[in-house]
Design a protein around this motif. Structure first.
Motif, PDB file in Angstrom:
ATOM      1  N   ALA A  60       0.762  -1.194  -0.147  1.00 24.93           N
ATOM      2  CA  ALA A  60      -0.024  -0.050  -0.149  1.00 24.93           C
ATOM      3  C   ALA A  60       0.973   1.142   0.029  1.00 24.93           C
ATOM      4  O   ALA A  60       1.864   1.357   0.685  1.00 24.93           O
ATOM      5  CB  ALA A  60      -0.827   0.152   1.191  1.00 24.93           C
ATOM      6  N   ARG A  61       0.515   2.028  -0.785  1.00 24.41           N
ATOM      7  CA  ARG A  61       1.017   3.541  -0.708  1.00 24.41           C
ATOM      8  C   ARG A  61       0.299   4.717  -1.143  1.00 24.41           C
ATOM      9  O   ARG A  61      -0.876   4.447  -1.711  1.00 24.41           O
ATOM     10  CB  ARG A  61       2.104   3.637  -2.168  1.00 24.41           C
ATOM     11  CG  ARG A  61       3.084   2.520  -2.114  1.00 24.41           C
ATOM     12  CD  ARG A  61       4.231   2.794  -1.171  1.00 24.41           C
ATOM     13  NE  ARG A  61       5.334   1.640  -1.087  1.00 24.41           N
ATOM     14  CZ  ARG A  61       5.334   0.642  -0.329  1.00 24.41           C
ATOM     15  NH1 ARG A  61       4.375   0.075   0.437  1.00 24.41           N
ATOM     16  NH2 ARG A  61       6.500  -0.087  -0.500  1.00 24.41           N
ATOM     17  N   TRP A  62       0.664   5.744  -0.466  1.00 23.58           N
ATOM     18  CA  TRP A  62      -0.474   6.825  -0.504  1.00 23.58           C
ATOM     19  C   TRP A  62      -0.099   7.638  -1.922  1.00 23.58           C
ATOM     20  O   TRP A  62       0.899   7.589  -2.436  1.00 23.58           O
ATOM     21  CB  TRP A  62       0.234   7.838   0.566  1.00 23.58           C
ATOM     22  CG  TRP A  62      -0.268   7.671   2.087  1.00 23.58           C
ATOM     23  CD1 TRP A  62       0.560   7.002   2.820  1.00 23.58           C
ATOM     24  CD2 TRP A  62      -1.616   7.753   2.902  1.00 23.58           C
ATOM     25  NE1 TRP A  62      -0.034   6.659   4.017  1.00 23.58           N
ATOM     26  CE2 TRP A  62      -1.509   7.413   3.886  1.00 23.58           C
ATOM     27  CE3 TRP A  62      -2.830   8.310   2.120  1.00 23.58           C
ATOM     28  CZ2 TRP A  62      -2.637   7.346   4.903  1.00 23.58           C
ATOM     29  CZ3 TRP A  62      -3.937   8.268   3.194  1.00 23.58           C
ATOM     30  CH2 TRP A  62      -3.908   7.951   4.329  1.00 23.58           C
ATOM     31  N   SER A 102      -2.897   3.186  -3.072  1.00 24.01           N
ATOM     32  CA  SER A 102      -2.932   2.152  -4.278  1.00 24.01           C
ATOM     33  C   SER A 102      -2.274   0.766  -3.626  1.00 24.01           C
ATOM     34  O   SER A 102      -1.708   1.139  -2.567  1.00 24.01           O
ATOM     35  CB  SER A 102      -2.160   2.519  -5.334  1.00 24.01           C
ATOM     36  OG  SER A 102      -0.691   2.756  -5.177  1.00 24.01           O
ATOM     37  N   PHE A 103      -2.596  -0.251  -4.160  1.00 20.69           N
ATOM     38  CA  PHE A 103      -1.996  -1.468  -3.456  1.00 20.69           C
ATOM     39  C   PHE A 103      -2.206  -2.635  -4.276  1.00 20.69           C
ATOM     40  O   PHE A 103      -3.011  -2.524  -5.358  1.00 20.69           O
ATOM     41  CB  PHE A 103      -2.635  -1.809  -2.046  1.00 20.69           C
ATOM     42  CG  PHE A 103      -4.291  -1.835  -2.294  1.00 20.69           C
ATOM     43  CD1 PHE A 103      -4.807  -3.247  -2.257  1.00 20.69           C
ATOM     44  CD2 PHE A 103      -4.981  -0.791  -2.109  1.00 20.69           C
ATOM     45  CE1 PHE A 103      -6.100  -3.465  -2.196  1.00 20.69           C
ATOM     46  CE2 PHE A 103      -6.287  -0.893  -2.047  1.00 20.69           C
ATOM     47  CZ  PHE A 103      -7.034  -2.349  -2.319  1.00 20.69           C
ATOM     48  N   GLU A 123      -3.382  -7.766  -9.539  1.00 16.15           N
ATOM     49  CA  GLU A 123      -3.856  -6.573  -9.734  1.00 16.15           C
ATOM     50  C   GLU A 123      -3.320  -5.121  -9.018  1.00 16.15           C
ATOM     51  O   GLU A 123      -2.924  -5.515  -7.813  1.00 16.15           O
ATOM     52  CB  GLU A 123      -5.543  -6.523  -9.860  1.00 16.15           C
ATOM     53  CG  GLU A 123      -6.345  -7.548 -10.680  1.00 16.15           C
ATOM     54  CD  GLU A 123      -7.484  -7.359 -10.556  1.00 16.15           C
ATOM     55  OE1 GLU A 123      -8.290  -6.984 -11.370  1.00 16.15           O
ATOM     56  OE2 GLU A 123      -8.256  -7.527  -9.406  1.00 16.15           O
ATOM     57  N   VAL A 124      -3.028  -4.164  -9.697  1.00 13.87           N
ATOM     58  CA  VAL A 124      -3.163  -2.802  -8.793  1.00 13.87           C
ATOM     59  C   VAL A 124      -4.356  -1.984  -8.712  1.00 13.87           C
ATOM     60  O   VAL A 124      -5.021  -1.737  -9.620  1.00 13.87           O
ATOM     61  CB  VAL A 124      -2.187  -1.955  -9.508  1.00 13.87           C
ATOM     62  CG1 VAL A 124      -1.804  -0.654  -8.555  1.00 13.87           C
ATOM     63  CG2 VAL A 124      -0.684  -2.593  -9.716  1.00 13.87           C
ATOM     64  N   LEU A 125      -4.925  -1.854  -7.280  1.00 17.49           N
ATOM     65  CA  LEU A 125      -6.227  -1.261  -7.237  1.00 17.49           C
ATOM     66  C   LEU A 125      -5.864   0.073  -6.367  1.00 17.49           C
ATOM     67  O   LEU A 125      -4.858   0.305  -5.808  1.00 17.49           O
ATOM     68  CB  LEU A 125      -7.044  -2.199  -6.297  1.00 17.49           C
ATOM     69  CG  LEU A 125      -7.121  -3.400  -6.509  1.00 17.49           C
ATOM     70  CD1 LEU A 125      -7.944  -4.157  -5.489  1.00 17.49           C
ATOM     71  CD2 LEU A 125      -8.024  -3.395  -7.903  1.00 17.49           C
ATOM     72  N   VAL A 126      -6.887   0.929  -6.707  1.00 16.63           N
ATOM     73  CA  VAL A 126      -6.871   2.472  -6.293  1.00 16.63           C
ATOM     74  C   VAL A 126      -7.876   2.341  -5.396  1.00 16.63           C
ATOM     75  O   VAL A 126      -9.057   2.401  -5.978  1.00 16.63           O
ATOM     76  CB  VAL A 126      -6.498   3.624  -7.247  1.00 16.63           C
ATOM     77  CG1 VAL A 126      -6.417   4.909  -6.480  1.00 16.63           C
ATOM     78  CG2 VAL A 126      -5.125   3.165  -7.817  1.00 16.63           C
ATOM     79  N   ARG A 127      -7.795   3.207  -4.327  1.00 17.18           N
ATOM     80  CA  ARG A 127      -9.135   3.547  -3.550  1.00 17.18           C
ATOM     81  C   ARG A 127      -8.983   4.896  -3.276  1.00 17.18           C
ATOM     82  O   ARG A 127      -7.971   5.661  -2.627  1.00 17.18           O
ATOM     83  CB  ARG A 127      -9.154   2.717  -2.051  1.00 17.18           C
ATOM     84  CG  ARG A 127      -9.408   1.145  -2.106  1.00 17.18           C
ATOM     85  CD  ARG A 127     -10.685   1.095  -2.524  1.00 17.18           C
ATOM     86  NE  ARG A 127     -10.747  -0.479  -2.513  1.00 17.18           N
ATOM     87  CZ  ARG A 127     -11.012  -1.346  -3.590  1.00 17.18           C
ATOM     88  NH1 ARG A 127     -10.763  -0.929  -4.668  1.00 17.18           N
ATOM     89  NH2 ARG A 127     -10.985  -2.526  -3.354  1.00 17.18           N
TER      90      ARG A 127
END
Length: 71
Positions: free
Chosen positions: A48-50, A58-59, A64-68
């Protein structure tokens, strides 16, 4: 919980948590209140990264790479 990452304003902490079976991405206020599970997937969620402006996280989840986006 592991790999804590502080927000730029030091108000929130992003970290990995969960069980031995499934790692989740979690967000909590710096004072320990307001716990939120950001990922809630069946895959292990890691790295996880800001975002630079602190409005998203993102994580990786499986392959997959997901973004919240945070509100």
């Amino acid at each position: 919980m592991s790999d804590p990452r502080w927000s730029r304003d030091a108000q929130k902490i992003l970290m990995m948590g969960g069980t031995d079976v499934n790692t989740e991405i979690e967000l909590v206020n710096a004072d320990g209140t307001g716990f939120t599970n950001l990922s809630m997937t069946v895959s292990n969620d890691l790295y996880a990264r800001w975002s630079p402006d602190g409005t998203a996280v993102s994580f990786t989840s499986g392959d997959e790479v997901l973004v919240r986006t945070l509100t």
